[in-house]
Scaffold this active site. Structure first.
Site, PDB file in Angstrom:
ATOM      1  N   SER A 129      56.311  -6.958  12.991  1.00 46.37           N
ATOM      2  CA  SER A 129      57.631  -6.367  12.598  1.00 46.37           C
ATOM      3  C   SER A 129      57.769  -4.888  13.187  1.00 46.37           C
ATOM      4  CB  SER A 129      57.550  -6.429  10.815  1.00 46.37           C
ATOM      5  OG  SER A 129      55.991  -5.715  10.604  1.00 46.37           O
TER       6      SER A 129
ATOM      7  N   HIS B 119      60.674 -12.388  10.720  1.00 48.52           N
ATOM      8  CA  HIS B 119      61.561 -11.747  11.558  1.00 48.52           C
ATOM      9  C   HIS B 119      61.804 -12.714  12.857  1.00 48.52           C
ATOM     10  CE1 HIS B 119      61.624  -7.860  10.238  1.00 48.52           C
ATOM     11  NE2 HIS B 119      60.200  -7.782  10.011  1.00 48.52           N
TER      12      HIS B 119
ATOM     13  N   LYS C   6      66.003 -11.530   5.521  1.00 46.78           N
ATOM     14  CA  LYS C   6      66.183 -11.042   6.805  1.00 46.78           C
ATOM     15  C   LYS C   6      67.470 -11.551   7.276  1.00 46.78           C
ATOM     16  CE  LYS C   6      62.109  -8.505   6.615  1.00 46.78           C
ATOM     17  NZ  LYS C   6      60.662  -8.574   6.515  1.00 46.78           N
TER      18      LYS C   6
HETATM   19  C1  PLP Z   1      59.750  -8.131   5.371  1.00 45.16           C
HETATM   20  C2  PLP Z   1      58.475  -8.836   5.932  1.00 45.16           C
HETATM   21  C3  PLP Z   1      57.809  -9.353   4.721  1.00 45.16           C
HETATM   22  C4  PLP Z   1      58.329  -9.340   3.392  1.00 45.16           C
HETATM   23  O1  PLP Z   1      59.360 -10.098   2.842  1.00 45.16           O
HETATM   24  P1  PLP Z   1      60.353  -9.757   1.872  1.00 45.16           P
HETATM   25  O2  PLP Z   1      61.331 -10.785   1.584  1.00 45.16           O
HETATM   26  O3  PLP Z   1      61.026  -8.514   2.227  1.00 45.16           O
HETATM   27  O4  PLP Z   1      59.297  -9.264   0.569  1.00 45.16           O
HETATM   28  C5  PLP Z   1      56.683 -10.261   4.932  1.00 45.16           C
HETATM   29  N1  PLP Z   1      56.141 -10.221   6.245  1.00 45.16           N
HETATM   30  C6  PLP Z   1      56.808  -9.559   7.205  1.00 45.16           C
HETATM   31  C7  PLP Z   1      56.315  -9.652   8.853  1.00 45.16           C
HETATM   32  C8  PLP Z   1      57.893  -8.978   6.992  1.00 45.16           C
HETATM   33  O5  PLP Z   1      58.641  -8.147   8.095  1.00 45.16           O
END
Ligand code: PLP
Length: 633
Positions: free
Chosen positions: A428, A456, A486
């Site tokens: 990320s 992602h 996302k």
């Molecule tokens: C954003 C993210 C999460 C968490 O997801 P949410 O739905 O925002 O709680 C988990 N793992 C990664 C790699 C992320 O970037």
């Protein structure tokens, strides 16, 4: 307001100023506030005063109400940058000679008040030049309304003062630098710009500082200006709070200190409000910015079909689900979305969670526990790390993306009962992609669970956005985690796997069991977004084109970065430099966050550019050239 009093405290030691404060309070609070101000004087870190003067006066005249100047913080790395920024800001108020003005802080040091300068000739205008002009009789209206005024909030006090000063006749600007050698933050204020806090305005150790008020108007107006500053009582409404410690009881002191330490290290964080629907542009602090920070990669969060699905589901099923999935919280949209996600990812079954964070914590902590081991990539997301910690299993961290290190470490923990290897699919903060075929080869050879986080990757990686298995043309890991928050533009998390795995999690995973099911509107929105994604794979292709364009534009300007996914990191290194670059980009209209410790390692601070399919080529070109320019300067 006849029952209102001004309470002022000044403390000194050997004739030297130690501490001072003033409040406007209702009669019932006068004695309490006076005694708290005395306590403040006696506990000042500059030392115990030998003289404390408390002055209490009834305010008979009407109190003028003013609205606080809007506040904005500019993070800069060096005094030179801070001064250059101050010069740019003040140029907007028609003040040209900021350098010559800044030099005068060597004179303000000895003043009790501020220096009043003619903005053009830089002549001093106040009659008593050994004392300066004292802006006084002012307070935060909210503190008065509460009855007992906070007595320890320098931030609010500064905004109150700046607000009064900018409302004085013929004052066009103020520059303030603390005279505390260790405190390098200062501000410039004008009525149009508001209160612009600048994190570095002088060198550490420099004792010079004070206030300079800039006057533009007829000489015979000076007396009126001084009269306003020194005599007119003012209450300021809507003073924003930085530190919430102002009125907190003693037991909260440790919390306030911890926050102050973060602030001093350039690591404090705040929420910024983005007006308008989520998208490639947003109004932030009253200005339109192009957003290079959103995870809504395919611009689906505001898509009319997605929004309508959420609204329809709210009408049909209600706003909240009313219970956990295993009790009363399972509604048709949950069931439909689980089967659509399973089909999309090509897995047997899917389990939804309230967020992606919960999905990671819930899956890992259910799969492994005491006596087990998790192997975790050193750059895995915090939710994976937290899942590992919560599980109680041993955690072995392997080097980022290093499958040989993973192999070796798996070989060294054969005696554990269950073994799980877990990795981000797309990292990320770096935007690189896990080598899934090799990850699967190693984990299957050791016969351990494999888990990949596609937060992602979903909607981004693979020709049609199905993720790493599509990208590499390989099988799925045992546990595939994803999020709806996302590219799917909604909220919620999910885990894909075999029927056995999902049935196990449904029975054993505590964040699934003990938390209310996400609401039908969010589920219906995610389902609609998934349908758009399947029907319009061109969005994924457009995103990929945008990534290629942005990376090649940066390269053309001499900046080379990785462009494997929608996350394009531009590593700067130093935390404060990254913040300064981010602030400079914002000045030019681009929202690009600086990512710092603890999100990334110390000294690996970076600008994290997140691209969307909806960015226009013009926006991408402009951002790339601005970014390159800022990095070079
Ligand atoms: C954003 C993210 C999460 C968490 O997801 P949410 O739905 O925002 O709680 C988990 N793992 C990664 C790699 C992320 O970037």
């Amino acid at each position: 307001m006849s029952e209102t009093y001004s309470v002022k405290m000044r403390a000194s030691s050997d004739g030297r100023h130690v501490s001072g404060a003033e409040k406007i309070v209702p009669v019932g609070s006068v004695s309490k506030v006076a005694s708290r101000l005395v306590e403040r004087a006696l506990s000042h870190e500059r030392g115990t005063p030998d003289f404390i003067n408390v002055k209490i006066e009834s305010l008979s005249s009407d109190i003028l109400r003013l609205k606080a100047l809007p506040v904005m913080t500019h993070v800069v790395a060096t005094p030179a940058e801070g001064r250059a920024l101050a010069a740019r800001l003040l140029a907007e108020a028609g003040i040209a000679n900021v350098d010559e003005i800044m030099v005068r802080f060597s004179e303000t040091h000895s003043l009790r008040g501020a220096m009043l300068l003619d903005a053009d000739t830089l002549e001093r205008l106040e009659p008593d030049q050994s004392r300066g002009v004292r802006a006084t009789y002012m307070d935060d209206a909210a503190a008065l309304a509460k009855g007992t005024a906070g007595v320890k909030n320098h931030y609010a006090e500064a905004i109150v003062l700046a607000t009064k000063v900018q409302n004085a006749p013929n004052i066009i600007a103020e520059i303030c630098v603390s005279d505390d050698p260790d405190y390098v933050t200062g501000y410039v204020a004008t009525r149009e710009l508001g209160y612009r806090r600048i994190t570095v305005l002088k060198e550490k150790g420099d004792p010079n500082g004070g206030r300079i008020f800039l006057y533009r108007g007829p000489r015979d107006g000076v007396a009126k200006t001084i009269e306003f500053l020194e005599k007119t009582p003012v209450l300021v409404d809507d003073v924003p709070t930085l530190s919430c410690a102002a009125n907190a009881p003693r037991r909260f002191d440790g919390l306030a200190d911890a926050l102050d330490a973060r602030q001093a290290a350039g690591l404090s964080r705040r929420c910024r409000t983005l007006e308008g629907p989520t998208g490639p542009t947003a109004i932030v602090d009253g200005r339109e910015l192009v957003v290079f920070a959103s995870n809504d990669y395919l611009d689906l969060a505001r898509d009319p079909r997605v929004v309508k699905a959420a609204a329809d589901a709210a009408n049909e099923f209600g706003a909240g689900s009313g219970g956990a999935r295993l009790t009363t919280g399972t509604q048709p949209p949950h069931v439909r979305l689980e089967s659509a996600l399973a089909k999309f990812k090509g897995s047997e079954a899917v389990l939804l969670y309230g967020t992606g964070y919960m999905a990671n914590v819930g899956a890992i902590s259910a799969l492994v526990g005491k006596g087990d081991v998790v192997l975790s990539d050193e750059l895995n997301h915090a939710s994976i790390i937290d899942g590992c910690r919560l599980s109680g299993a041993d955690v072995l961290v392997y080097r980022h993306g290093d499958m040989e290190d993973l192999d070796r470490k798996l070989g060294a923990c054969r005696e554990h009962r269950r073994r799980l290897a877990v990795s981000d699919g797309v990292f990320s903060m770096d935007g690189d992609i896990l080598d899934l075929p090799r990850f699967l080869e190693v984990t299957r050879r050791h016969d351990v669970f494999s888990m990949v986080d596609e937060a992602h990757a979903t909607g981004v990686v693979g020709c049609t956005g199905r993720g790493l298995a599509e990208h590499f043309g390989c099988e799925l890991p045992d546990v595939l985690m994803g999020t709806l928050s996302k590219a799917l533009g909604s909220e919620g998390g999910f885990v894909c796997g075999s029927k056995l795995l999902v049935e196990y999690l449904r029975n054993m995973s505590r964040p699934f069991i003990f938390s209310t099911a996400p609401g039908a509107p969010a589920m219906a929105a995610a389902l609609a977004a998934l349908e758009v994604l399947v029907a319009e794979p061109g969005r994924v292709a457009k995103l990929r084109e945008n990534i290629a364009l942005f990376v090649s534009e940066l390269a053309r300007h001499g900046v080379s970065v990785r462009g494997e996914t929608a996350i394009v990191p531009v590593v700067v290194g130093d935390e404060k430099k990254a913040l300064a670059a981010s602030a400079a980009l914002e000045e030019l209209g681009f929202l690009v966050p600086a990512i710092r410790y603890p999100t990334v390692a110390r000294g690996a601070a970076r600008l994290r550019v997140a691209l969307m399919s909806a960015h226009t080529p013009e926006q991408l070109r402009a951002a790339a050239s601005s970014l390159a320019k800022i990095l070079k300067s």
